[in-house]
Scaffold this motif. Structure first.
Motif, mmCIF file in Angstrom:
data_model
loop_
_atom_site.group_PDB
_atom_site.id
_atom_site.type_symbol
_atom_site.label_atom_id
_atom_site.label_comp_id
_atom_site.label_asym_id
_atom_site.label_seq_id
_atom_site.Cartn_x
_atom_site.Cartn_y
_atom_site.Cartn_z
ATOM 1 N N SER A 256 0.825 -1.191 0.000
ATOM 2 C CA SER A 256 0.000 0.000 0.000
ATOM 3 C C SER A 256 0.866 1.251 0.000
ATOM 4 N N VAL A 257 0.206 2.378 -0.096
ATOM 5 C CA VAL A 257 0.912 3.656 -0.089
ATOM 6 C C VAL A 257 1.672 3.813 1.220
ATOM 7 N N GLY A 258 2.918 4.279 1.136
ATOM 8 C CA GLY A 258 3.735 4.477 2.318
ATOM 9 C C GLY A 258 4.506 3.235 2.728
ATOM 10 N N GLY A 259 4.404 2.158 1.926
ATOM 11 C CA GLY A 259 5.164 0.960 2.219
ATOM 12 C C GLY A 259 4.473 -0.041 3.122
ATOM 13 N N GLU A 260 3.283 0.296 3.591
ATOM 14 C CA GLU A 260 2.563 -0.625 4.462
ATOM 15 C C GLU A 260 2.097 -1.846 3.666
ATOM 16 N N LYS A 261 2.267 -3.041 4.232
ATOM 17 C CA LYS A 261 1.829 -4.271 3.578
ATOM 18 C C LYS A 261 0.505 -4.718 4.171
ATOM 19 N N ILE A 262 -0.468 -4.915 3.296
ATOM 20 C CA ILE A 262 -1.819 -5.251 3.719
ATOM 21 C C ILE A 262 -2.250 -6.573 3.079
ATOM 22 N N PRO A 263 -2.813 -7.501 3.861
ATOM 23 C CA PRO A 263 -3.279 -8.765 3.284
ATOM 24 C C PRO A 263 -4.506 -8.547 2.393
ATOM 25 N N VAL A 264 -4.453 -9.069 1.174
ATOM 26 C CA VAL A 264 -5.523 -8.919 0.191
ATOM 27 C C VAL A 264 -5.708 -10.244 -0.540
ATOM 28 N N ASP A 265 -6.941 -10.553 -0.899
ATOM 29 C CA ASP A 265 -7.211 -11.743 -1.704
ATOM 30 C C ASP A 265 -6.838 -11.475 -3.158
ATOM 31 N N PHE A 266 -5.875 -12.257 -3.684
ATOM 32 C CA PHE A 266 -5.434 -12.108 -5.066
ATOM 33 C C PHE A 266 -6.000 -13.230 -5.942
ATOM 34 N N LEU A 297 -8.280 -2.725 -19.166
ATOM 35 C CA LEU A 297 -6.854 -2.416 -19.203
ATOM 36 C C LEU A 297 -6.365 -2.158 -17.785
ATOM 37 N N LEU A 298 -5.237 -2.792 -17.408
ATOM 38 C CA LEU A 298 -4.627 -2.570 -16.103
ATOM 39 C C LEU A 298 -3.229 -1.994 -16.303
ATOM 40 N N ILE A 299 -2.930 -0.918 -15.595
ATOM 41 C CA ILE A 299 -1.645 -0.229 -15.701
ATOM 42 C C ILE A 299 -1.001 -0.206 -14.319
ATOM 43 N N ARG A 300 0.148 -0.908 -14.156
ATOM 44 C CA ARG A 300 0.808 -1.008 -12.857
ATOM 45 C C ARG A 300 2.203 -0.412 -12.910
ATOM 46 N N PRO A 301 2.475 0.587 -12.104
ATOM 47 C CA PRO A 301 3.827 1.174 -12.057
ATOM 48 C C PRO A 301 4.856 0.146 -11.607
ATOM 49 N N HIS A 302 6.106 0.315 -12.067
ATOM 50 C CA HIS A 302 7.191 -0.525 -11.559
ATOM 51 C C HIS A 302 7.488 -0.177 -10.100
ATOM 52 N N ALA A 303 7.388 1.093 -9.772
ATOM 53 C CA ALA A 303 7.681 1.554 -8.408
ATOM 54 C C ALA A 303 6.596 1.093 -7.442
ATOM 55 N N THR A 304 7.000 0.841 -6.212
ATOM 56 C CA THR A 304 6.038 0.465 -5.174
ATOM 57 C C THR A 304 5.718 1.676 -4.308
ATOM 58 N N GLY A 305 4.576 1.622 -3.644
ATOM 59 C CA GLY A 305 4.206 2.679 -2.707
ATOM 60 C C GLY A 305 3.899 4.006 -3.361
ATOM 61 N N VAL A 306 3.507 4.008 -4.632
ATOM 62 C CA VAL A 306 3.200 5.269 -5.317
ATOM 63 C C VAL A 306 1.886 5.833 -4.772
ATOM 64 N N ILE A 420 1.943 -8.728 -11.674
ATOM 65 C CA ILE A 420 1.598 -8.865 -10.255
ATOM 66 C C ILE A 420 1.110 -7.503 -9.764
ATOM 67 N N ALA A 421 -0.171 -7.379 -9.581
ATOM 68 C CA ALA A 421 -0.741 -6.092 -9.166
ATOM 69 C C ALA A 421 -0.726 -5.978 -7.649
ATOM 70 N N ASP A 422 0.501 -5.957 -7.089
ATOM 71 C CA ASP A 422 0.663 -5.914 -5.638
ATOM 72 C C ASP A 422 0.984 -4.516 -5.138
ATOM 73 N N ARG A 423 0.654 -3.525 -5.919
ATOM 74 C CA ARG A 423 0.886 -2.123 -5.580
ATOM 75 C C ARG A 423 -0.190 -1.288 -6.266
ATOM 76 N N PRO A 424 -0.360 -0.038 -5.907
ATOM 77 C CA PRO A 424 -1.395 0.792 -6.534
ATOM 78 C C PRO A 424 -1.317 0.764 -8.059
ATOM 79 N N PHE A 425 -2.493 0.644 -8.699
ATOM 80 C CA PHE A 425 -2.535 0.562 -10.154
ATOM 81 C C PHE A 425 -3.779 1.255 -10.699
ATOM 82 N N LEU A 426 -3.781 1.496 -12.000
ATOM 83 C CA LEU A 426 -4.902 2.099 -12.699
ATOM 84 C C LEU A 426 -5.663 1.028 -13.479
#
Length: 445
Positions: A256-266, A297-306, A420-426
């Motif tokens: 998640s934003v700020g580097g926090e890791k949150i459990p989510v169903d993938f 369409l899914l757009i995922r940044p390479h950077a984490t915590g955006v 892997i959509a494990d970070r904020p995405f559009l």
């Protein structure tokens, strides 16, 4: 003439129900259920397009260059608006429906004149010439009507103009709404029964959206000064071409934003033929639905915590180039299940973007009524968007106030691409003829 502080209200309702597989029998023509269709002749948009289902979601009628030019500008406006909204909601998940807003604003634009019309034209990309605008607009949005005959999607689309029963509108405006916007007029009593009028419009929205959007117009929004409510509704339902297996869904960590890791169903799947693109700063995939008319369409940044995803929102040119560069690959996908519900106002951001005159005494909607007393007081959009193993479900309403299991899956010698959509995405829910963005959203958790 003294300007009266009248309220000009436009209500737009958009519902897209994708992939929610049902035990109900399929509608053979993809039409809305009978209980959702009223007897008003203008209450369903049925454009005169010749459509061949084998033509890969392409109408047989030629589309003029002027229409493509307007579409490019209108897509630019849609992405610009979403970018502005994203900046105001850093770290938040939300979605909005540009196509709903644009269809409503097109009706408003039909009655705009002078500087009000010029500002809307500059902002949205509509042609100032009335004939060229109406023909290009109709070519554009009537392509959505091909889904009426698509047996792989349930689809309905309608316009309605709720008008104060004592208020006179120009016959030319009525004719334009009927001819180019498929609209039906319904008289209501805003002056003495504003609460009942709110309830009537909300019921219409609820019917068209199958109760996904309720109470679009909050109690007390309409007053004795309300004169028009221009309503648009779209209903769409289809399923993923490659459904995700529920047994494969796993709880994993989302950055998640700020580097926090949150459990989510993938939702987890490996599939051939998924359009995939790796860019310098992002990954892009396109998930198909059973209907060839639709994709996500899914757009995922390479950077984490955006926190701020606005810089990843494409403009119309980048969007077109990005779609052209997608190539079918075997892709291992991990995508969160999520549900977003959003309500926000759009008047202020549209005013800041250049639609200045429409919201105050400078407004000129004399193409609707000769009284010169109409102005938009607010634009409200309410959105529901949900993704699960079977597909996505979405609904939105706007009030402007005046996805073959691959045999190679178990082959260890095949190395797939990864998304892997494990970070904020559009995400962009679009139709596949003009690639019109129907929904644009961001998931941040």
């Amino acid at each position: 003439m003294e300007h009266k502080t009248l309220v000009f209200i436009v209500v737009v309702s958009f519902t897209a129900l994708f992939g929610c597989r049902s035990l109900e029998p399929a509608n053979p023509r993809g039409e809305a259920p009978a209980e959702l269709i009223t007897q008003e002749p203008g209450d369903r948009l049925t454009p005169p397009l010749v459509y061949d289902a084998s033509s890969t979601a392409r109408p047989m009628n030629p589309i003029p260059n002027e229409t493509y030019n307007m579409i490019h500008q209108l897509s630019d406006f849609s992405f610009d608006l979403f970018r502005e909204l994203s900046r105001t909601k850093p770290g938040e998940g939300f979605s909005f429906s540009p196509v709903s807003l644009n269809m409503a604003l097109a009706v408003v634009y039909s009655g705009a004149r002078e500087e009000t019309r010029q500002q809307m034209a500059r902002l949205m990309g509509f042609y100032e010439d009335e004939d060229l605008f109406h023909k290009s607009y109709f070519d554009y949005f009537s392509t959505l009507g091909q889904m009426f005959d698509d047996t792989l999607v349930e689809f309905n689309m309608a316009n309605r103009v709720f008008i104060e029963k004592t208020y006179q509108v120009l016959e030319s405006f009525r004719q334009n709404v009927n001819a180019w916007h498929g609209g039906a007029f319904e008289q209501v009593d805003f002056i003495s029964q504003p609460r009942q009028s709110e309830q009537r419009i909300n019921r219409w929205v609820e019917q068209i959206t199958r109760d996904r959007i309720q109470n679009l117009i909050p109690e007390g929004t309409l007053t004795e000064f309300t004169r028009l409510v221009i309503a648009n509704a779209i209903y769409i339902k289809s399923s993923w071409r490659y459904p995700f297996e529920k047994d494969s869904t796993r709880e994993k960590m989302f950055n998640s934003v700020g580097g926090e890791k949150i459990p989510v169903d993938f939702m987890i799947q490996r599939e051939n033929g998924i359009p995939w693109l790796e860019m310098e700063d992002r990954l892009v995939i396109q998930l198909p639905y059973t209907s060839p008319n639709l994709s996500l369409l899914l757009i995922r940044p390479h950077a984490t915590g955006v926190a701020d995803l606005s810089s990843y929102v494409p403009d119309a040119r980048t969007y077109k180039e990005m779609l052209a560069r997608l190539r079918p690959e075997e892709v291992h996908m991990e995508i969160p299940k999520f549900k977003l519900e959003t309500t926000f106002g759009l008047a202020e951001v549209l005013e800041q973007m250049g639609m200045e005159n429409a919201f105050d005494e400078r407004a000129d909607f004399s193409g609707i009524s000769p009284e010169g007393d109409l102005a938009i007081s607010e634009i409200i959009q309410k959105v529901f968007f949900e993704i699960d193993e079977e597909g996505s479900e979405a609904a939105a309403a706007t009030a402007i106030i005046v996805v073959t299991t691959s045999s190679a899956f178990n082959d260890p010698l095949v190395f797939p691409k990864y998304f892997i959509a494990d970070r904020p995405f559009l995400f962009i829910l679009k139709e596949n003829f003009f690639d019109t963005p129907l929904f644009i959203g961001q998931y941040s958790r």
